[in-house]
Design an enzyme around this catalytic site. Structure first.
Site: not given
Length: 479
Positions: A97, A322
């Protein structure tokens, strides 16, 4: 010698051509041309940049089916301009990210784990040790330079600025808007860079980020305070208050904020990341929704006559993916979409640009040929006979699965016949299994979708690298 006022033969010929072209236009075509020229010249006064962390195409489609059915539409899908964005980072096919969001915010391609720094910055030393210790940066001199962000550019132009997230406000995505560190895990340093009056304050923020809403209180409290994760006695929260910020710590406190009487707003609603939307609602937690945070942020920022730049992140979409927990990921995606809907209700697209995208994909995919109306979290029922589809071992399987992850092996993994795969805590099956507890499913390297509408949105079309988004937003703002 030519007269100073007499055009040359070539100049005269050019004027004849220009006149002929203009005279050939009908009044309608003249009006159309004028409108196009005006649209090209127009700059957005405001920008709201929505970022669904990890919200790849499969997650978008699954959330649509989950919330509205196959033929339904998410609010983001009603925006008029669409594009595909390539997300690779400087050193990885599959980005994390930090550099992917920083690419949007700075226009610079950087390495994984780096927050808004130049391309020559490394997040790790020669031995692979990260440039951070216990959330404090250990970046060495000469390891890259800060690069300017859209938020800093907007602040420099006199606009109001804000960042809203369901993660810690010092997490990678919001951090890229206002901070510059070598390694994204330096949460304490990131917090200090946003704190007016602190030694490492980012002076490009001038009098500060006008609105900061999210989680991460533990990085704002001095070390001696219970629950703090700082390594020093910096009282960031106290410094924000001293700088004139109105501080709120719960959903009810935020609800009572009257934006008309607030010039700067800080909201920290949890010690770490905020709770998933599913849990926030079911447990009736005193935390605001992302839509509520977005509404208050716009209310405070829009008072600036020069406009504003606001970043809004649905950050926990990524965390649920995740953990291979599709249900929470889809619930958070719908909450993110609700924030977009709220923003569209509050702004005028004639002077406001809305951009919605993701920083990266995830390793989630669709299975089989489920019949229409099949629950997206359910087991696959064949479209042709409605019966459960069976794998080679004669057992049913779910529509959504993950290509990898660390979901523990469970007795039911061999047979899902009597398992409620739509339960809140159900973890999808995975292909490549990693060691450890749930949470290590990886990002995906596929392109992500971008939706946009409003002033300056015409250029958001086609397929392009993430670094190109920076220039498009910058141009729309006229910066």
């Amino acid at each position: 010698m030519k007269s100073a006022n007499k055009p040359s033969s070539k100049q005269f010929q050019r004027r004849i051509y220009q006149c002929a072209a203009l005279c050939a236009l009908t009044p309608l075509s003249l009006l159309f041309t004028a409108n196009v020229m005006a649209a090209d010249a127009a700059a957005a006064k405001n920008v709201i940049f929505f970022l669904g962390d990890g919200m790849g195409p499969v997650t978008v489609t699954a959330a649509r089916i989950y919330g509205h059915g196959e033929a339904g539409r998410l609010t983001m899908e009603t925006l008029t301009r669409t594009a595909r964005v390539k997300t690779f980072s400087l050193d990885a096919q599959t980005t994390d990210s930090a550099p992917s969001m920083a690419a949007y915010m700075t226009g610079v391609k950087m390495k994984n784990d780096v927050i808004s720094m130049s391309s020559d910055t490394s997040a790790f030393d020669a031995n692979g040790k990260p440039y951070q210790v216990k959330a404090d940066s250990t970046c060495v001199a000469g390891n890259g330079q800060p690069v300017q962000t859209l938020l800093e550019l907007a602040k420099g132009a006199g606009k109001a600025v804000g960042a809203v997230s369901t993660t810690r406000i010092s997490h990678a995505t919001p951090a890229t808007t206002y901070s510059h560190v070598c390694n994204r895990d330096a949460y304490n340093t990131i917090t200090e860079q946003a704190t007016p009056g602190a030694a490492r304050y980012n002076t490009a923020l001038k009098d500060g980020v006008d609105v900061l809403l999210g989680g991460g209180l533990r990085h704002f409290l001095p070390k001696s305070t219970p629950g703090s994760q700082r390594n020093d006695e910096l009282d960031a929260l106290g410094m924000f208050k001293a700088a004139g910020y109105t501080y709120v710590a719960s959903g009810s406190e935020l609800k009572n904020v009257n934006p008309a009487g607030v010039s700067k707003l800080l909201g920290l609603f949890s010690a770490s990341d905020m709770d998933y939307e599913l849990d926030r609602v079911k447990k009736n937690l005193n935390q605001p929704s992302l839509a509520e945070m977005t509404e208050k942020a716009i209310g405070v920022l829009k008072k600036n006559p020069k406009g504003y730049f606001l970043m809004v992140e649905g950050g926990r979409i990524d965390h649920a993916l995740h953990g291979t927990n599709a249900k929470r990921a889809l619930e958070d995606t719908l909450a993110f979409d609700a924030a977009i809907k709220k923003a569209l209700e509050l702004v005028d697209l004639k002077d406001t640009l809305i951009v919605v995208t993701a920083d990266h994909d995830h390793a989630i995919g669709f299975n089989g040929y489920p019949k229409r109306g099949n629950p997206i979290l359910g087991k696959v029922a064949n479209y042709y006979d409605g019966k459960l589809a069976l794998a080679a071992d004669g057992k049913p399987y779910t529509t959504l699965v993950f290509g990898n992850g660390s979901a523990p092996r469970r007795p039911e993994d061999g047979d899902l016949t009597n398992v409620d795969t739509e339960a809140d805590d159900y973890l999808q099956q995975v292909g490549v299994r990693f060691a450890g507890s749930p949470g290590s499913e990886t990002h995906g390297g596929g392109d992500v979708m971008l939706f946009s509408a409003g002033a300056g949105s015409d250029s958001f079309k086609g397929t392009f690298e993430n670094i190109k988004v920076f220039g498009k937003v910058k141009n729309a703002l006229g910066l």
